[in-house]
Design a protein around this motif. Sequence first.
Motif, PDB file in Angstrom:
ATOM      1  N   UNK A  19       5.060  -0.105   2.759  1.00 18.71           N
ATOM      2  CA  UNK A  19       3.880  -0.060   1.884  1.00 18.71           C
ATOM      3  C   UNK A  19       2.647  -0.030   2.766  1.00 18.71           C
ATOM      4  N   UNK A  20       1.800   0.971   2.573  1.00 22.30           N
ATOM      5  CA  UNK A  20       0.569   1.052   3.354  1.00 22.30           C
ATOM      6  C   UNK A  20      -0.398  -0.055   2.956  1.00 22.30           C
ATOM      7  N   UNK A  21      -0.482  -0.349   1.675  1.00 25.18           N
ATOM      8  CA  UNK A  21      -1.433  -1.365   1.223  1.00 25.18           C
ATOM      9  C   UNK A  21      -1.028  -2.756   1.693  1.00 25.18           C
ATOM     10  N   UNK A  22       0.259  -3.088   1.614  1.00 23.94           N
ATOM     11  CA  UNK A  22       0.715  -4.414   2.054  1.00 23.94           C
ATOM     12  C   UNK A  22       0.584  -4.555   3.568  1.00 23.94           C
ATOM     13  N   UNK A  23       0.921  -3.502   4.306  1.00 23.05           N
ATOM     14  CA  UNK A  23       0.789  -3.546   5.763  1.00 23.05           C
ATOM     15  C   UNK A  23      -0.671  -3.695   6.162  1.00 23.05           C
ATOM     16  N   UNK A  24      -1.554  -2.984   5.459  1.00 27.45           N
ATOM     17  CA  UNK A  24      -2.986  -3.087   5.753  1.00 27.45           C
ATOM     18  C   UNK A  24      -3.483  -4.499   5.501  1.00 27.45           C
ATOM     19  N   UNK A  25      -3.039  -5.119   4.404  1.00 24.95           N
ATOM     20  CA  UNK A  25      -3.444  -6.495   4.105  1.00 24.95           C
ATOM     21  C   UNK A  25      -2.928  -7.456   5.172  1.00 24.95           C
ATOM     22  N   UNK A  26      -1.694  -7.241   5.635  1.00 21.18           N
ATOM     23  CA  UNK A  26      -1.128  -8.110   6.675  1.00 21.18           C
ATOM     24  C   UNK A  26      -1.964  -8.075   7.947  1.00 21.18           C
ATOM     25  N   UNK A  27      -2.486  -6.897   8.289  1.00 19.82           N
ATOM     26  CA  UNK A  27      -3.230  -6.730   9.541  1.00 19.82           C
ATOM     27  C   UNK A  27      -4.738  -6.864   9.350  1.00 19.82           C
ATOM     28  N   UNK A  28      -5.184  -7.160   8.128  1.00 19.70           N
ATOM     29  CA  UNK A  28      -6.604  -7.317   7.880  1.00 19.70           C
ATOM     30  C   UNK A  28      -7.364  -6.008   7.970  1.00 19.70           C
ATOM     31  N   UNK A  29      -6.749  -4.914   7.544  1.00 24.55           N
ATOM     32  CA  UNK A  29      -7.358  -3.590   7.597  1.00 24.55           C
ATOM     33  C   UNK A  29      -7.499  -3.045   6.177  1.00 24.55           C
ATOM     34  N   UNK A  30      -8.291  -2.018   6.041  1.00 20.21           N
ATOM     35  CA  UNK A  30      -8.343  -1.300   4.771  1.00 20.21           C
ATOM     36  C   UNK A  30      -7.191  -0.322   4.728  1.00 20.21           C
ATOM     37  N   UNK A  31      -6.798   0.088   3.511  1.00 14.55           N
ATOM     38  CA  UNK A  31      -5.709   1.042   3.401  1.00 14.55           C
ATOM     39  C   UNK A  31      -6.061   2.398   4.010  1.00 14.55           C
TER      40      UNK A  31
END
Length: 282
Positions: A19-31
């Motif tokens: 998941x791009x959105x979940x991975x982005x949230x994990x790393x503190x990034x925007x999607x």
Amino acid sequence: MLLMHKEMHCFAAVAGRLSFSKAAADLGMSQPAMSQAITRLERAAGVRLFERTAREVRLTAEGKGLLPYAEQVIEAARAFAAEAARLARPTIHLAYPPLVGALAARIARRLAGRSPAIGVELRAAGRGAAAQALANGEISAAILATPAPAQFVTAARFHVTVDHLAVPAGHRLESWPRVGGAELGGEVLLSPGSRPWAGLPGRSRMVADDDFAAALDLVAAGAGLLPIPQLLARTIRREDVRFVPLDAGDLRITYALAWSKERVTPELMALVQAVQDALWTR
């Protein structure tokens, strides 16, 4: 392809979550930033890493093949950073006799836990080897049996009581509930160090340095008996050696922290304090 650590980190994160959105949230990034990082990596690698639809994200065959390599790069970068941090902090090199290894480990933990932390490189060594390394400047300090060589400064003295006797299996004393000094007349007493045992009858045989492990081999071979501290009697298990309580009065080994007066540093003074604290609270 230039090393793209950030992009590989993003790749591994998306692969783990699918998941791009979940991975982005994990790393503190925007999607969008996550998608751009994956696109840069795919262009640099020349392959597609993910199949993306409106409902799911899947690794391609190429992505599955490259993922272990990306994980290796990420782990290597972590190891590099950890080792760089370790090398950047002040480090004390401390030699110690194996008999007091538990104390040496406690000292290392104390210095690692202070702020700022001081690293401790431990080196198990007998008295002769430790004193030579200290004289050569190879180590910062050493725990030595006293008296230490006169050229060293010493502090934080402590005693290890000697209250057991190691005898070979089958020896006449192995079943005694307690052995007194009078029963040792005519026996050969092994002495791991530079001096015979004070106040004990019998003939002394010196063992190189203060290596109790090597001395126990000699006991098993029938070369002599060995007065030892209780802490060794509790921890060592050998079928060919027996440990009998020894009543020999105030028999003990005295140790001290030793260092060269020409090599005093703030880290060394912190070590002296850590040794004193460890002895006080043990």
